[in-house]
Design a protein around this motif. Structure first.
Motif, short mmCIF file in Angstrom:
data_model
loop_
_atom_site.label_atom_id
_atom_site.label_comp_id
_atom_site.label_asym_id
_atom_site.label_seq_id
_atom_site.Cartn_x
_atom_site.Cartn_y
_atom_site.Cartn_z
N CYS A 295 -1.22 -15.38 -8.32
CA CYS A 295 -1.98 -14.12 -8.48
C CYS A 295 -1.32 -13.09 -7.58
CB CYS A 295 -3.44 -14.32 -8.08
SG CYS A 295 -4.37 -12.78 -7.90
N ILE A 296 -0.95 -11.96 -8.14
CA ILE A 296 -0.35 -10.89 -7.34
C ILE A 296 -1.23 -9.65 -7.42
CG2 ILE A 296 1.16 -9.97 -9.17
CD1 ILE A 296 3.27 -9.89 -6.68
N THR A 297 -1.44 -9.03 -6.28
CA THR A 297 -2.37 -7.89 -6.19
C THR A 297 -1.69 -6.72 -5.50
OG1 THR A 297 -4.27 -9.36 -6.05
CG2 THR A 297 -4.58 -7.11 -5.27
N VAL A 298 -1.85 -5.54 -6.09
CA VAL A 298 -1.36 -4.32 -5.47
C VAL A 298 -2.55 -3.51 -4.98
CG1 VAL A 298 -1.26 -3.06 -7.68
CG2 VAL A 298 0.09 -2.27 -5.75
N GLU A 299 -2.45 -3.04 -3.75
CA GLU A 299 -3.48 -2.16 -3.18
C GLU A 299 -2.89 -0.76 -3.03
OE1 GLU A 299 -5.99 -1.43 0.96
OE2 GLU A 299 -5.18 -3.43 0.56
N ILE A 300 -3.51 0.20 -3.67
CA ILE A 300 -3.03 1.59 -3.65
C ILE A 300 -4.11 2.49 -3.08
CG2 ILE A 300 -2.23 3.54 -5.06
CD1 ILE A 300 -1.35 1.48 -7.18
N LYS A 301 -3.72 3.37 -2.17
CA LYS A 301 -4.62 4.42 -1.71
C LYS A 301 -4.18 5.70 -2.42
CE LYS A 301 -6.20 4.30 2.64
NZ LYS A 301 -7.67 4.31 2.59
N PRO A 302 -4.86 6.08 -3.50
CA PRO A 302 -4.35 7.18 -4.35
C PRO A 302 -4.36 8.56 -3.69
CG PRO A 302 -5.97 5.84 -5.54
CD PRO A 302 -6.05 5.46 -4.09
N LYS A 303 -5.34 8.82 -2.80
CA LYS A 303 -5.57 10.13 -2.18
C LYS A 303 -6.03 11.15 -3.23
CE LYS A 303 -5.26 10.08 1.64
NZ LYS A 303 -6.16 9.47 2.65
N ILE B 260 -19.40 12.81 -1.03
CA ILE B 260 -19.13 11.78 -2.04
C ILE B 260 -17.67 11.89 -2.49
CG2 ILE B 260 -19.64 11.04 -4.41
CD1 ILE B 260 -22.57 11.89 -3.89
N ALA B 261 -17.21 13.12 -2.71
CA ALA B 261 -15.82 13.34 -3.11
C ALA B 261 -14.87 12.87 -2.01
CB ALA B 261 -15.58 14.82 -3.41
N ALA B 262 -15.26 13.06 -0.74
CA ALA B 262 -14.43 12.62 0.38
C ALA B 262 -14.26 11.10 0.37
CB ALA B 262 -15.03 13.08 1.70
N THR B 263 -15.33 10.39 0.03
CA THR B 263 -15.24 8.93 -0.13
C THR B 263 -14.22 8.57 -1.21
OG1 THR B 263 -17.53 8.54 0.57
CG2 THR B 263 -16.52 6.84 -0.80
N ALA B 264 -14.30 9.28 -2.34
CA ALA B 264 -13.41 9.00 -3.47
C ALA B 264 -11.95 9.36 -3.17
CB ALA B 264 -13.88 9.76 -4.70
N LYS B 265 -11.74 10.34 -2.30
CA LYS B 265 -10.37 10.73 -1.94
C LYS B 265 -9.75 9.75 -0.95
CE LYS B 265 -11.40 15.66 -2.40
NZ LYS B 265 -11.57 16.93 -1.65
N ASP B 266 -10.59 8.97 -0.28
CA ASP B 266 -10.10 8.12 0.81
C ASP B 266 -10.16 6.63 0.49
OD1 ASP B 266 -8.94 8.16 3.35
OD2 ASP B 266 -10.82 7.59 4.31
N CYS B 267 -10.64 6.27 -0.71
CA CYS B 267 -10.81 4.85 -1.04
C CYS B 267 -9.49 4.23 -1.48
CB CYS B 267 -11.86 4.69 -2.15
SG CYS B 267 -11.29 5.20 -3.79
N SER B 268 -9.51 2.93 -1.68
CA SER B 268 -8.33 2.21 -2.18
C SER B 268 -8.64 1.56 -3.51
CB SER B 268 -7.89 1.14 -1.18
OG SER B 268 -7.39 1.72 0.00
N LEU B 269 -7.58 1.32 -4.27
CA LEU B 269 -7.67 0.67 -5.57
C LEU B 269 -6.94 -0.65 -5.48
CD1 LEU B 269 -8.31 1.24 -8.69
CD2 LEU B 269 -5.96 2.06 -8.82
N MET B 270 -7.60 -1.74 -5.90
CA MET B 270 -6.94 -3.05 -5.90
C MET B 270 -6.84 -3.56 -7.33
SD MET B 270 -8.11 -5.01 -2.44
CE MET B 270 -6.58 -5.92 -2.37
N ILE B 271 -5.60 -3.82 -7.75
CA ILE B 271 -5.36 -4.35 -9.10
C ILE B 271 -4.72 -5.73 -8.95
CG2 ILE B 271 -4.39 -3.91 -11.38
CD1 ILE B 271 -3.92 -1.01 -10.54
N SER B 272 -5.40 -6.76 -9.46
CA SER B 272 -4.90 -8.13 -9.38
C SER B 272 -4.40 -8.59 -10.75
CB SER B 272 -6.02 -9.08 -8.92
OG SER B 272 -6.43 -8.74 -7.62
#
Length: 455
Positions: free
Chosen positions: A160-168, A363-375
């Motif tokens: 299983c390979i996972t990429v973690e991206i912080k999109p900003k 709320i938008a600040a949370t969305a700008k600072d979160c990370s996305l994990m795709i496995s």
């Protein structure tokens, strides 16, 4: 909350996975069925004497006013429960419950936290250790699924390979409250401007070529360009895990440019996942991530939540001072000469409108600072349509089919008081970028003048 209480003896089963500004992340390596396939988020405190990043208490009086529509949130006895309920009741409906895991809280003893602090110090980046430590005064921690693996993935043989991206932030602001001298915001991304400040403060050694507008564009080519830029300069915006273990990127902060040796090691790590010749696997992996971001459309919803910020901090800060019922420090700074009618008008709007502006901004600040994990995990039958609870994507370069799952993480509630910090940071970013631009322009003029003299 779980009835189990984690004690000193349990700390050995939790290993360092990484950290952000507010939390330490630990992965479970023990044998308890309750925790297999889980990670723990523990809040940190600053070494400068402040309590945890968000303080130890629950919501402040003004925050209870801000979030009054959510009774569970405002009635919570402490900040930890507030944080979990914020993810569950605010961010999950906005981003989609299939992509958000609110987790559960588990009780922890002070001895457990002290032991964790001792165990992980040597693995943490030195600059993180210098600025923060585990907040041992907490009585609970957040347990969520380990999104770097598939459910039960650690127990199965398949990779299983996972990429973690912080999109900003994926858009350019168009707010009419942006001052004329700050018009550069409308054409240059916040990420790019912030890079200049980080370089000046020596937080990075070189600027990234990553452009969030490419990642959010909906164009395959531009998404691919963004992923390549993130791979070239990961900083703290791009990491890759193989079967839950980090194989690319930095643990607690990030790394600068990807060296040849790092690239070769990553290429080798992909050999059991990507069926391609040596030297071609990384390019195929970037293709896989690109195709998944493109076909899943998962960033479309994130962008919508980011765009709740319609006023920009230059407008929202005035609404903030309305809420806390204090004279607006920004208006005082601007003075009568610069104080246009558009800013003054913000101080005559109803309280409900101010509350909505600030709430949407946070709320938008949370969305700008979160990370996305795709496995990802390869499908053995290679069929895109065969029965599975997960989506699938086809990788043309290797003729493989991968199941994938997508989750948003780090969906932290931003404290109301942080509005002042956001405003000050915005000024610093703009000031630093404008100085950098002026220096470049001056250098270009000097080169041009020197060239003219030589001709």
């Amino acid at each position: 909350m779980e009835k189990v209480i984690l004690e000193r003896k349990d700390a050995v089963d939790w290993v360092y996975r990484g950290e952000g500004a507010a939390n330490l992340v630990l992965a479970y390596t023990g044998s308890s069925p309750t925790f297999i396939g889980k990670v723990m988020r523990i809040q940190k405190s600053q070494r400068n004497g402040k309590n945890g990043v968000n303080g130890n208490g629950a919501l402040t009086t003004h925050e209870r006013l801000l979030w009054r529509e959510n009774k569970e949130l405002t009635a919570s006895p402490n900040r930890e429960i507030v944080e979990q309920l914020y993810v569950k009741h605010v961010m999950s409906p906005l981003l989609g419950p299939t992509h958000v895991d609110a987790g559960m809280r588990v009780l922890v003893s002070k001895e457990f936290l002290e032991s964790v602090e001792k165990n992980v110090t040597c693995q943490r980046p030195a600059w993180r250790v210098d600025s923060s430590l585990v907040d041992v005064n907490r009585d609970s921690a957040l347990i969520i699924s380990d999104h770097s693996i598939f459910p039960n993935g650690a127990l199965k043989g398949g990779p299983c390979i996972t990429v973690e991206i912080k999109p900003k932030c994926g858009f350019l602001p168009i707010s009419r409250f942006i001052a004329e001298e700050n018009a550069v915001k409308r054409t240059i991304t916040r990420f790019r401007m912030h890079q200049a400040l980080k370089l000046q403060k020596q937080e990075i050694s070189e600027c990234s070529e990553y452009n969030p507008l490419d990642l959010f564009s909906g164009s395959r080519d531009r998404i691919c360009k963004a992923i390549k830029a993130l791979y070239a300069t990961p900083q703290n915006n791009f990491r890759v895990f193989l079967n839950g273990s980090l194989v690319f990127g930095g643990l607690g902060g990030g790394t600068d440019s990807t060296t040849v040796l790092v690239g070769e090691a990553f290429e080798d790590a992909l050999k059991n996942v990507i069926q391609a010749d040596n030297g071609l696997r990384t390019a195929s992996f970037i293709q896989l991530v690109t195709e998944t971001v493109y076909t899943s459309g998962v960033l479309d919803q994130l962008l919508e939540v980011q765009k709740l910020d319609t006023y920009d901090i230059e407008g929202a800060i005035h609404a903030y001072y309305n809420i806390i019922s204090q004279p607006c420090m920004v208006c005082r700074e601007l003075g009568k000469n610069k104080l246009s009618h558009r800013y003054a008008s913000l101080h005559s709007i109803p309280l409900d409108e101010s509350l909505k502006i600030v709430k949407d901004y946070l709320i938008a600040a949370t969305a700008k600072d979160c990370s996305l994990m795709i496995s990802f995990r390869p499908k053995e039958d290679g069929d895109l349509r065969s029965g599975s609870s997960h989506n699938a994507v086809y990788l043309g370069s290797t003729n493989q089919v991968f199941e994938y799952k997508v989750y948003f993480i780090d969906l932290d509630l931003k404290p109301l008081k942080k509005m002042e910090d956001y405003y000050e940071l915005d000024k610093k970013i703009l000031s630093c970028y404008s100085v950098k631009t002026e220096h470049k322009a001056d250098a270009a003029v000097r080169i041009d003048t020197h060239g003219s003299l030589l001709r």
